[in-house]
Scaffold this motif. Structure first.
Motif, PDB file in Angstrom:
ATOM      1  N   ALA A 186       0.837  -1.200   0.000  1.00 30.37           N
ATOM      2  CA  ALA A 186       0.000   0.000   0.000  1.00 30.37           C
ATOM      3  C   ALA A 186       0.876   1.256   0.000  1.00 30.37           C
ATOM      4  O   ALA A 186       1.770   1.412   0.811  1.00 30.37           O
ATOM      5  N   GLY A 187       0.607   2.131  -0.908  1.00 24.16           N
ATOM      6  CA  GLY A 187       1.362   3.379  -0.985  1.00 24.16           C
ATOM      7  C   GLY A 187       2.707   3.272  -1.678  1.00 24.16           C
ATOM      8  O   GLY A 187       3.401   4.281  -1.818  1.00 24.16           O
ATOM      9  N   LYS A 188       3.078   2.076  -2.130  1.00 21.09           N
ATOM     10  CA  LYS A 188       4.395   1.909  -2.759  1.00 21.09           C
ATOM     11  C   LYS A 188       4.499   2.732  -4.035  1.00 21.09           C
ATOM     12  O   LYS A 188       5.496   3.431  -4.270  1.00 21.09           O
ATOM     13  N   GLU A 189       3.458   2.670  -4.867  1.00 23.24           N
ATOM     14  CA  GLU A 189       3.483   3.414  -6.125  1.00 23.24           C
ATOM     15  C   GLU A 189       3.497   4.912  -5.882  1.00 23.24           C
ATOM     16  O   GLU A 189       4.209   5.663  -6.554  1.00 23.24           O
ATOM     17  N   ALA A 190       2.713   5.375  -4.888  1.00 25.80           N
ATOM     18  CA  ALA A 190       2.671   6.811  -4.582  1.00 25.80           C
ATOM     19  C   ALA A 190       4.024   7.301  -4.077  1.00 25.80           C
ATOM     20  O   ALA A 190       4.478   8.392  -4.436  1.00 25.80           O
ATOM     21  N   ARG A 191       4.697   6.495  -3.252  1.00 22.26           N
ATOM     22  CA  ARG A 191       6.025   6.890  -2.748  1.00 22.26           C
ATOM     23  C   ARG A 191       7.047   6.930  -3.876  1.00 22.26           C
ATOM     24  O   ARG A 191       7.891   7.831  -3.926  1.00 22.26           O
ATOM     25  N   ARG A 192       6.975   5.962  -4.786  1.00 27.72           N
ATOM     26  CA  ARG A 192       7.911   5.955  -5.913  1.00 27.72           C
ATOM     27  C   ARG A 192       7.669   7.162  -6.813  1.00 27.72           C
ATOM     28  O   ARG A 192       8.623   7.838  -7.239  1.00 27.72           O
ATOM     29  N   THR A 193       6.411   7.457  -7.089  1.00 28.79           N
ATOM     30  CA  THR A 193       6.080   8.609  -7.920  1.00 28.79           C
ATOM     31  C   THR A 193       6.566   9.899  -7.282  1.00 28.79           C
ATOM     32  O   THR A 193       7.125  10.766  -7.964  1.00 28.79           O
ATOM     33  N   ARG A 194       6.340  10.043  -5.992  1.00 24.98           N
ATOM     34  CA  ARG A 194       6.763  11.256  -5.288  1.00 24.98           C
ATOM     35  C   ARG A 194       8.274  11.419  -5.341  1.00 24.98           C
ATOM     36  O   ARG A 194       8.787  12.518  -5.578  1.00 24.98           O
ATOM     37  N   ASP A 195       9.002  10.316  -5.154  1.00 17.91           N
ATOM     38  CA  ASP A 195      10.464  10.378  -5.189  1.00 17.91           C
ATOM     39  C   ASP A 195      10.964  10.791  -6.573  1.00 17.91           C
ATOM     40  O   ASP A 195      11.860  11.637  -6.691  1.00 17.91           O
ATOM     41  N   ILE A 196      10.386  10.222  -7.626  1.00 19.27           N
ATOM     42  CA  ILE A 196      10.805  10.557  -8.991  1.00 19.27           C
ATOM     43  C   ILE A 196      10.471  12.012  -9.306  1.00 19.27           C
ATOM     44  O   ILE A 196      11.277  12.736  -9.908  1.00 19.27           O
ATOM     45  N   ASN A 197       9.295  12.471  -8.896  1.00 15.96           N
ATOM     46  CA  ASN A 197       8.926  13.865  -9.140  1.00 15.96           C
ATOM     47  C   ASN A 197       9.864  14.830  -8.416  1.00 15.96           C
ATOM     48  O   ASN A 197      10.198  15.902  -8.943  1.00 15.96           O
ATOM     49  N   HIS A 198      10.286  14.474  -7.212  1.00 19.69           N
ATOM     50  CA  HIS A 198      11.256  15.307  -6.495  1.00 19.69           C
ATOM     51  C   HIS A 198      12.575  15.388  -7.266  1.00 19.69           C
ATOM     52  O   HIS A 198      13.164  16.474  -7.401  1.00 19.69           O
ATOM     53  N   LYS A 199      13.059  14.261  -7.767  1.00 13.27           N
ATOM     54  CA  LYS A 199      14.345  14.241  -8.474  1.00 13.27           C
ATOM     55  C   LYS A 199      14.267  15.041  -9.777  1.00 13.27           C
ATOM     56  O   LYS A 199      15.185  15.808 -10.101  1.00 13.27           O
ATOM     57  N   ILE A 200      13.180  14.855 -10.532  1.00 11.60           N
ATOM     58  CA  ILE A 200      13.036  15.575 -11.798  1.00 11.60           C
ATOM     59  C   ILE A 200      12.939  17.081 -11.551  1.00 11.60           C
ATOM     60  O   ILE A 200      13.608  17.882 -12.224  1.00 11.60           O
ATOM     61  N   SER A 201      12.103  17.483 -10.597  1.00 17.68           N
ATOM     62  CA  SER A 201      11.927  18.914 -10.328  1.00 17.68           C
ATOM     63  C   SER A 201      13.230  19.540  -9.829  1.00 17.68           C
ATOM     64  O   SER A 201      13.561  20.675 -10.209  1.00 17.68           O
ATOM     65  N   LYS A 202      13.984  18.826  -9.009  1.00 17.03           N
ATOM     66  CA  LYS A 202      15.257  19.358  -8.516  1.00 17.03           C
ATOM     67  C   LYS A 202      16.233  19.567  -9.664  1.00 17.03           C
ATOM     68  O   LYS A 202      16.936  20.589  -9.724  1.00 17.03           O
ATOM     69  N   HIS A 203      16.292  18.614 -10.602  1.00 20.27           N
ATOM     70  CA  HIS A 203      17.203  18.733 -11.745  1.00 20.27           C
ATOM     71  C   HIS A 203      16.828  19.939 -12.605  1.00 20.27           C
ATOM     72  O   HIS A 203      17.703  20.718 -13.023  1.00 20.27           O
ATOM     73  N   ILE A 204      15.537  20.127 -12.875  1.00 21.94           N
ATOM     74  CA  ILE A 204      15.101  21.231 -13.736  1.00 21.94           C
ATOM     75  C   ILE A 204      15.379  22.579 -13.079  1.00 21.94           C
ATOM     76  O   ILE A 204      15.896  23.510 -13.714  1.00 21.94           O
ATOM     77  N   VAL A 205      15.049  22.713 -11.807  1.00 21.49           N
ATOM     78  CA  VAL A 205      15.248  23.985 -11.110  1.00 21.49           C
ATOM     79  C   VAL A 205      16.737  24.297 -10.972  1.00 21.49           C
ATOM     80  O   VAL A 205      17.153  25.458 -11.141  1.00 21.49           O
TER      81      VAL A 205
END
Length: 331
Positions: A186-205
């Motif tokens: 439960a919540g595994k997919e949401a945690r993975r998505t959140r982690d990837i979104n953090h990494k992508i947004s950090k790289h762009i900014v």
């Protein structure tokens, strides 16, 4: 006596806020039309709260000892003192210097968490950016920037499909063993998505801050309603957190002083970034863009990111020029 009174006030406030939110959703039509099954389910029964739902605490009921990394918290059984807490070093520094307002106590999978609010001063945004990095969001490539970086989503999409298939298989069994095996997932997919979104947004900014440019994003409000996709693709677009990625980029950019503009998303995938000719036939396949007017050929997502970057620049220029100083009348 004060903590007990404060706890009662928080209970009243939490209940009042829940009914206010329900009334707002009903008025906005988010819970279906009056008389529908979804509408009746929301209105016929009183609002209930989970026993382990988040509980708000203010400074009268919760005190932080930052040096010792302990907290003192009020409970119905009395005040519990010197309870240790931990976190990442960066988070602990922010907590010590910028904590504001209430904290929420919550329990997740047998672990207790204190969710504290911090107020970080914003870095003044660059008033004269050198340009804009356009960001095209998608499914095959989660984010493609006009500087040529593509964050592929192929591996992630395969993992998400496997997770959904495993969840469906366990749900069909209806056994205690299946429920026990499903709980850790439960919540595994949401945690993975959140982690990837953090990494992508950090790289762009980080790239925008390093090059002195701003960030241009599509205004993707209502994308799920506008998109016309085949049935196998609907699950993918409806389950991906586009709004979360955009929000991560926005708040990281505000901390870094990077300006962010949102542009109209119409025809960004059909417009040529060279001659700006718009035609449905400009995109013969999902990955290829071929302009019918000037013959320009490019990866479709990269071309769209260039179009978004151009629109971001013109949006910024028009916004800056519209700030006309007040005239002084001389009699």
């Amino acid at each position: 006596m004060v903590p007990r009174t404060q706890a009662a006030q928080h209970v009243i406030k939490k209940t009042s806020d829940a009914y206010t939110a329900l009334a707002g959703n009903l008025n906005a039509g988010h819970l279906g039309r009056p008389g529908s099954t979804r509408f009746r389910r929301a209105t016929e029964k009183p609002i209930t709260f989970r026993p382990e739902g988040a509980q708000p605490y203010d400074d009268r009921m919760l005190s932080w000892q930052m040096t010792q990394r302990t907290v003192s918290i009020w409970t119905v059984a009395g005040r519990m003192k010197r309870l240790p807490f931990t976190g990442e070093e960066t988070q602990l520094r922010l907590l010590a210097h910028h904590r504001q307002g209430e904290s929420d106590l919550t329990s997740q999978n047998g672990h207790w968490y204190l969710l504290a609010t911090i107020d970080i001063p914003e870095t003044p945004a660059t008033s004269d950016p050198r340009g804009f990095i356009g960001v095209d969001l998608g499914i095959t490539n989660i984010a493609t920037t006009s500087t040529g970086h593509r964050h592929s989503g192929r591996h992630l999409n395969r993992s998400r499909q496997n997770d959904r298939r495993n969840r469906d298989n366990l749900a069909r069994k209806h056994t205690r063993s299946a429920k026990r095996r499903a709980k850790p997932r439960a919540g595994k997919e949401a945690r993975r998505t959140r982690d990837i979104n953090h990494k992508i947004s950090k790289h762009i900014v980080t790239e925008a801050q390093r090059t002195g440019r701003g960030i241009a994003l599509e205004n993707l409000g209502g994308i799920r309603e506008r998109a016309r996709l085949k049935k196998p693709q609907r699950v993918t677009i409806h389950s991906w957190a586009f709004a979360q990625l955009g929000a991560f980029i926005a708040y990281k950019a505000r901390r870094a002083g990077v300006p962010v503009v949102h542009v109209h998303p119409a025809h960004t995938s059909q417009e040529c970034s060279r001659c700006h000719h718009i035609d449905k036939r400009n995109r013969p396949t999902q990955a290829v863009f071929s302009c019918r007017n000037c013959g320009f050929v490019e990866h479709a997502d990269l071309n769209a990111s260039h179009v978004i970057a151009d629109r971001g620049w013109w949006t910024w220029v028009c916004g800056a020029e519209s700030q006309v100083p007040a005239l002084t009348l001389i009699a």
